[in-house]
Design a protein around this motif. Structure first.
Motif, PDB file in Angstrom:
ATOM      1  N   ALA A  59       0.832  -1.206   0.000  1.00 46.72           N
ATOM      2  CA  ALA A  59       0.000   0.000   0.000  1.00 46.72           C
ATOM      3  C   ALA A  59       0.866   1.256   0.000  1.00 46.72           C
ATOM      4  N   PHE A  60       1.938   1.254   0.778  1.00 46.33           N
ATOM      5  CA  PHE A  60       2.822   2.420   0.815  1.00 46.33           C
ATOM      6  C   PHE A  60       3.587   2.583  -0.495  1.00 46.33           C
ATOM      7  N   ALA A  61       3.915   1.482  -1.150  1.00 50.71           N
ATOM      8  CA  ALA A  61       4.586   1.568  -2.446  1.00 50.71           C
ATOM      9  C   ALA A  61       3.684   2.269  -3.452  1.00 50.71           C
ATOM     10  N   LEU A  62       2.398   1.924  -3.433  1.00 51.27           N
ATOM     11  CA  LEU A  62       1.438   2.576  -4.321  1.00 51.27           C
ATOM     12  C   LEU A  62       1.297   4.054  -3.964  1.00 51.27           C
ATOM     13  N   GLY A  68       4.847  10.607  -6.274  1.00 50.82           N
ATOM     14  CA  GLY A  68       5.818  11.028  -7.278  1.00 50.82           C
ATOM     15  C   GLY A  68       5.147  11.571  -8.524  1.00 50.82           C
ATOM     16  N   LEU A  69       4.062  10.917  -8.931  1.00 54.38           N
ATOM     17  CA  LEU A  69       3.318  11.370 -10.110  1.00 54.38           C
ATOM     18  C   LEU A  69       2.711  12.744  -9.867  1.00 54.38           C
ATOM     19  N   SER A  70       2.107  12.931  -8.707  1.00 57.21           N
ATOM     20  CA  SER A  70       1.479  14.206  -8.380  1.00 57.21           C
ATOM     21  C   SER A  70       2.522  15.316  -8.269  1.00 57.21           C
ATOM     22  N   TRP A  71       3.668  14.995  -7.710  1.00 64.67           N
ATOM     23  CA  TRP A  71       4.757  15.973  -7.581  1.00 64.67           C
ATOM     24  C   TRP A  71       5.123  16.554  -8.944  1.00 64.67           C
ATOM     25  N   THR A 108      -6.945   1.606  -3.369  1.00 64.28           N
ATOM     26  CA  THR A 108      -7.457   2.801  -4.049  1.00 64.28           C
ATOM     27  C   THR A 108      -7.256   4.031  -3.180  1.00 64.28           C
ATOM     28  N   TYR A 109      -7.505   3.883  -1.892  1.00 66.86           N
ATOM     29  CA  TYR A 109      -7.248   4.971  -0.952  1.00 66.86           C
ATOM     30  C   TYR A 109      -5.778   5.370  -0.985  1.00 66.86           C
ATOM     31  N   ALA A 110      -4.891   4.374  -1.003  1.00 70.19           N
ATOM     32  CA  ALA A 110      -3.453   4.646  -1.026  1.00 70.19           C
ATOM     33  C   ALA A 110      -3.071   5.440  -2.271  1.00 70.19           C
ATOM     34  N   ALA A 111      -3.658   5.094  -3.412  1.00 63.51           N
ATOM     35  CA  ALA A 111      -3.337   5.782  -4.663  1.00 63.51           C
ATOM     36  C   ALA A 111      -3.753   7.250  -4.618  1.00 63.51           C
TER      37      ALA A 111
END
Length: 267
Positions: A59-62, A68-71, A108-111
């Motif tokens: 979950a943390f990997a996701l 990173g994508l949002s950054w 999904t929450y993690a993402a």
């Protein structure tokens, strides 16, 4: 036993009396009732510490991938992290109140939380250079120290401590809501609202932040206690997702509070 992290729902599988006590003598009706009861989970279908750790790491990997994508996307889509945060909040409520844990919902929450955390981190980094690395290191240290103390048996959840924690949590939530309303209505023009006010020259946000870090550390203790008791009582394997979700909620809360503390210290 102490109350669990607010992210956890109560379940008989985690009660110290969760097992079935068999009397020395049973009636035919009792035998029929026991026969008709749902059989215990097979050894591969029960919650274990190792399996819960694997779920938590996944979950943390996701979350990190989403961050990173949002950054990278924040400059082009500056409101992306706000929308992701709202969706993440709704998903958190669903996970909290859902009786049966769902791995898909937790992931999904993690993402979405990853998109939120990455975006807000970029905003803070642009305004206060270096605060993100400071917050990340501080978060890892707090989590690592808390885990080490729990594993060594030096710190445990207790009824009295948990009651104090719950009272403090209610107070923190009320203060946060009042502060948020004052900020959006213009009642205060400080960057962090009431947190920017000073007490003897020290920003209130730093004093509150220290208390919140202690609260988050105790919340982690409740998370670890939940996982340990679930594994000892052979809870269904799906509850490992509940444990992963609880740790994720606590760590994100801790990180955001530390991020804000370091930003306030710059002001």
């Amino acid at each position: 036993m102490a109350l669990n992290n607010p992210a956890f729902s109560r379940d008989a599988a985690f009660s110290s009396r969760g097992g079935i006590a068999v009397a020395n003598q049973v009636s035919n009706q009792q035998l029929n009732d026991m026969y008709n009861q749902e059989s215990a989970p097979a050894s591969g279908d029960v919650m274990t510490v190792e399996d819960t750790i694997a779920k938590t790491v996944g979950a943390f990997a996701l979350l990190v991938v989403g961050a990173g994508l949002s950054w990278m996307l924040v400059p082009a889509f500056p409101l992306l992290w706000i929308g992701a945060g709202l969706i993440g909040f709704v998903l958190a409520l669903v996970n909290i109140f859902k009786k049966q844990p769902s791995g898909a919902l937790v992931l999904t929450y993690a993402a979405f939380e990853g998109l939120f955390v990455g975006g807000i981190s970029r905003v803070f980094e642009n305004a206060y250079g270096g605060v993100v690395s400071q917050a990340v290191i501080a978060t890892v240290v707090v989590v690592g120290v808390t885990l080490a103390l729990f594993a060594s048996g030096k710190i445990r959840a207790s009824k009295k401590a948990t009651k104090v924690f719950m009272i403090a949590m209610i107070g923190y939530v009320v203060f946060s809501l009042v502060n948020f309303v004052m900020m959006i209505t213009g009642a205060t023009d400080n960057a962090f609202g009431l947190r920017s006010e000073t007490i003897f020259g020290i920003p209130f946000g730093l004093i509150l932040g220290v208390l919140v870090v202690i609260m988050a550390a105790y919340s982690l203790v409740l998370d670890f206690d939940f996982i340990q008791r679930g594994a000892n009582n052979r809870a269904p394997r799906a509850f490992g997702w509940k444990g992963a979700f609880g740790i994720m909620v606590t760590v994100i809360w801790l990180y955001l509070e530390l991020l804000r503390m370091f930003a306030i210290s710059r002001d």
